[in-house]
Design a protein around this motif. Sequence first.
Motif, mmCIF file in Angstrom:
data_model
loop_
_atom_site.group_PDB
_atom_site.id
_atom_site.type_symbol
_atom_site.label_atom_id
_atom_site.label_comp_id
_atom_site.label_asym_id
_atom_site.label_seq_id
_atom_site.Cartn_x
_atom_site.Cartn_y
_atom_site.Cartn_z
ATOM 1 N N VAL A 141 -64.704 6.726 9.938
ATOM 2 C CA VAL A 141 -63.592 6.828 9.002
ATOM 3 C C VAL A 141 -64.142 7.311 7.669
ATOM 4 O O VAL A 141 -64.995 6.650 7.072
ATOM 5 N N VAL A 142 -63.661 8.463 7.221
ATOM 6 C CA VAL A 142 -64.072 9.012 5.928
ATOM 7 C C VAL A 142 -62.955 8.724 4.924
ATOM 8 O O VAL A 142 -61.845 9.233 5.060
ATOM 9 N N ILE A 143 -63.231 7.871 3.953
ATOM 10 C CA ILE A 143 -62.235 7.498 2.949
ATOM 11 C C ILE A 143 -62.343 8.472 1.775
ATOM 12 O O ILE A 143 -63.418 8.653 1.208
ATOM 13 N N VAL A 144 -61.218 9.092 1.438
ATOM 14 C CA VAL A 144 -61.185 10.107 0.386
ATOM 15 C C VAL A 144 -60.488 9.528 -0.843
ATOM 16 O O VAL A 144 -59.443 8.884 -0.733
ATOM 17 N N THR A 145 -61.070 9.751 -2.010
ATOM 18 C CA THR A 145 -60.490 9.232 -3.240
ATOM 19 C C THR A 145 -60.741 10.201 -4.386
ATOM 20 O O THR A 145 -61.448 11.201 -4.237
ATOM 21 N N LEU A 146 -60.172 9.915 -5.525
ATOM 22 C CA LEU A 146 -60.449 10.610 -6.772
ATOM 23 C C LEU A 146 -61.232 9.666 -7.682
ATOM 24 O O LEU A 146 -61.144 8.444 -7.521
ATOM 25 N N TYR A 192 -64.665 0.136 10.730
ATOM 26 C CA TYR A 192 -65.502 0.142 9.533
ATOM 27 C C TYR A 192 -65.850 1.567 9.109
ATOM 28 O O TYR A 192 -66.072 2.446 9.945
ATOM 29 N N SER A 193 -65.881 1.754 7.802
ATOM 30 C CA SER A 193 -66.167 3.065 7.236
ATOM 31 C C SER A 193 -67.577 3.100 6.666
ATOM 32 O O SER A 193 -68.010 2.171 5.980
ATOM 33 N N ASN A 194 -68.295 4.190 6.945
ATOM 34 C CA ASN A 194 -69.615 4.394 6.366
ATOM 35 C C ASN A 194 -69.586 5.359 5.184
ATOM 36 O O ASN A 194 -70.481 5.334 4.343
ATOM 37 N N TRP A 195 -68.550 6.215 5.134
ATOM 38 C CA TRP A 195 -68.561 7.312 4.167
ATOM 39 C C TRP A 195 -67.322 7.338 3.292
ATOM 40 O O TRP A 195 -66.209 7.155 3.780
ATOM 41 N N TRP A 196 -67.545 7.566 2.012
ATOM 42 C CA TRP A 196 -66.487 7.877 1.051
ATOM 43 C C TRP A 196 -66.748 9.276 0.501
ATOM 44 O O TRP A 196 -67.909 9.687 0.350
ATOM 45 N N VAL A 197 -65.679 9.989 0.191
ATOM 46 C CA VAL A 197 -65.779 11.270 -0.512
ATOM 47 C C VAL A 197 -65.011 11.153 -1.821
ATOM 48 O O VAL A 197 -63.819 10.830 -1.815
ATOM 49 N N VAL A 198 -65.695 11.368 -2.934
ATOM 50 C CA VAL A 198 -65.055 11.384 -4.251
ATOM 51 C C VAL A 198 -64.726 12.839 -4.569
ATOM 52 O O VAL A 198 -65.622 13.667 -4.742
ATOM 53 N N ASN A 199 -63.447 13.149 -4.610
ATOM 54 C CA ASN A 199 -62.982 14.529 -4.705
ATOM 55 C C ASN A 199 -62.574 14.886 -6.136
ATOM 56 O O ASN A 199 -62.206 14.009 -6.930
ATOM 57 N N GLN A 200 -62.627 16.167 -6.459
ATOM 58 C CA GLN A 200 -62.114 16.725 -7.716
ATOM 59 C C GLN A 200 -62.749 16.071 -8.948
ATOM 60 O O GLN A 200 -62.067 15.636 -9.875
ATOM 61 N N SER A 201 -64.047 16.030 -8.956
ATOM 62 C CA SER A 201 -64.764 15.379 -10.055
ATOM 63 C C SER A 201 -65.144 16.384 -11.143
ATOM 64 O O SER A 201 -65.791 17.403 -10.881
#
Length: 590
Positions: free
Chosen positions: A499-504, A526-535
Motif C-alpha cells: 500500500v503506497v500512501i500518497v499525501t501532500l 500494512y504500508s511500507n511506503w509513503w509518497v509526499v507529492n507536490q513539494s
Amino acid sequence: MYSMFRPEEMSFSRFLFFTGKGGVGKTSTASALAITLANLGKQVLIVSTDPASNLQDVFEIELTNNIISIPAVEGLFACNIDAEEAARQYREKVVEPYRGKLPDSVIQTMEEQMSGACTVEIAAFDEFTNLLTDAKIEATYDHIIFDTAPTGHTLRLLQLPMAWTDFLNESTHGASCLGPLSGLAEKKELYSKSVSTLSNPSKTTLFLVSRPEESTIHEAKRASMELREVGLENQILLINGVLQECIQTDEVSSAFYKKQQRALKEIPAELRELNIFEIPLVSFSLTGIDSLKKLFLIDKDPTSSFSSEIIKLELPPFEKLINDLHDRGIRIILTMGKGGVGKTAIASAIAVGLSEKGNRVHLTTTDPAAHLDNYFPEGMSSENLTISRIDPDVEVENYRNEVLNKVSTELDEQAIAYIKEDLESPCTEEIAIFKAFASVVDESKHEVVVIDTAPTGHTLLLLDAAQSYHKELERSTGEIPESVRELLPRLRNNKQTEVVIVTLPEATPVLEASRLQEDLERAHIYSNWWVVNQSFSATDTTDPILSRRAVSEQYWISKVKNKLAKHFSVIPWLKNETIGFEQLKKLVRK
C-alpha cells in the motif's frame, strides 16, 4: 480575478457553515473569520465537528466538547466536538440492546457497519444539532461558526420520515448506513427544526471553500448542487490560496501562477452564480492567533516577519520506491490517500516504472474522478502495460438494482424511500465496487496489478466481519467467487501487496493519511511506503511566498519521515503535468 474576502466590510448571518474537500483550508479560514468578527466586537462561537480538524492546533489551546473562551481574543469561544467519540457512543447505544441476544459474529458485523464515515457524520450532526437548536446558545452569540457542514446526503436522510419498519431494523442487505439511522427516530422533531434552520437564508450562510485547482473546484460544485437540493441556497464560494503575482524569471512561480489562473477562468457556471471571493496564498503557517489575524489583511506584507531559512532534509527520490517494489517482487500495489493529493499520477508513474523494468503490469482505477486516459493521450508506449477502469457508476447501479429488486414487493413506499436514500451513501459505493476490485486483484497471479484508490480499511473489515459480504454475495448470486475468498489473505500478505500512501506536505493531508494508515492496520494491512507529492522544498524556487511555504513543509516532511512511514519518497512541485508515457518516465526518475 475576483474580489478579496474582506469580512470587516461585510455582514453575516448568525449561523455560518464551512465545507470543502480535505486540505482546502476550511479550519484556518473559519478560524480567521471567527477572530475577525470577535475583534469587531461580536460574540462568536466556533465549533468543529470534523474528525480531521486541527482547531486546537490552530488556536494553540486544548479543546473539548465543552465551550471555553479563547484567552487571546476577547469575545471568542470554541469547542471541538469529538466526532469519533460521538460515533462510538452512538454505536454502543444502537448495539447494546442486542448483546447477549445475538451471536457475537452478528454483533461484530453490526459494529463494523457503523464504523464508517457515514456513522461519524450522522453522530456529529447529532451533537451539533443541540447547538443549532439551543435557544440559550443562540441568544448568547452573535455568530456561531461550524467548521465542516453536513453533506446533502445526510440532510436528505434526516428529512425522511423516521418511522422505521421491522424489516429495516432487521435488514442485512449490506448498505452500511442503515444501522445508525435506526436510532434517529426519537429525534425526528429536533432534526426537522435543524434542517429548517439550515435552509433559512436569513439565519444560515454556507461557505464553500476551494483551492484554485480543478479537483477542489469540482468538489465545491458537487457540494453546492447537493446542498441546494435540500434548501441551502445562501452560499458563498471562497477560493483559498491564490498567488497574487508571480516572478516571471522563476519557472516554478510562473507556472504555479498560470495554472491557478487557468483553474479560476474555468470555474463552472453553477458556481459563477454565487458570490465568489479570493483569499491570497500566504507564506506562513496558519497556526496561532497572530498568523490568523494576518490572513485577510492583504494590504500588509505577509512575508516580512517570517523566516525563509530552509533546513535541508534528505528527500529520497521516487525511483527508490520503484526499485524496491521491483526487487521485492510485489504483485499488488494500491495507491491510497485523500482526494486531490495525486494518487492517479503516482499510480500511473508506478505502473510505467515497473513496466520499464520488464514487468507485465495492469493499471486500473476505482476513482470516479480519475481518468487514466488523460495520462496516456498518445496511447500505449509499452507492450508490458495494460489499462482498465472499474466504473463505480456502473457497479453501484447494478448493486442498487439488485437490492431494490429484492425488497420492492415486501415494503411500502416510505420504507423503500429509506433504502433508496441510504444507497446514495459513500459506503454503498465501496461495497458495490468490491466484487470488481476482487476480480482485478485476482489477475495478480499473472501480472503486477497497480490499483488507484482501493477500498478503505473500514470497508475491508466490514466485508470480512462474520463473512457478511460473502453471505450476501452467495445469497444474490448463488456462489462466492474464488477471487473474493482469496482477496483479504492476499492484501494482508506483505510479500505480495504494498500500500503506497500518497499525501501532500501540509497539515490536513498528512493527518488524514495517518488516520487512513491506522484504519488499514485495523484490517491487518500494512504500508511500507509513503509518497509526499507536490513539494516546494524539492524545487529551487526563489519566489518569496513559495520559498517560505517550502519552510513550512519541513515540519510535515519530517513527521512523515520520523513518525509515520517506514520508507518515503518526495516528488517536487512540477511545472508540467505528468501527461503521457514519456513524462511519466521522467517523473519516475525525479
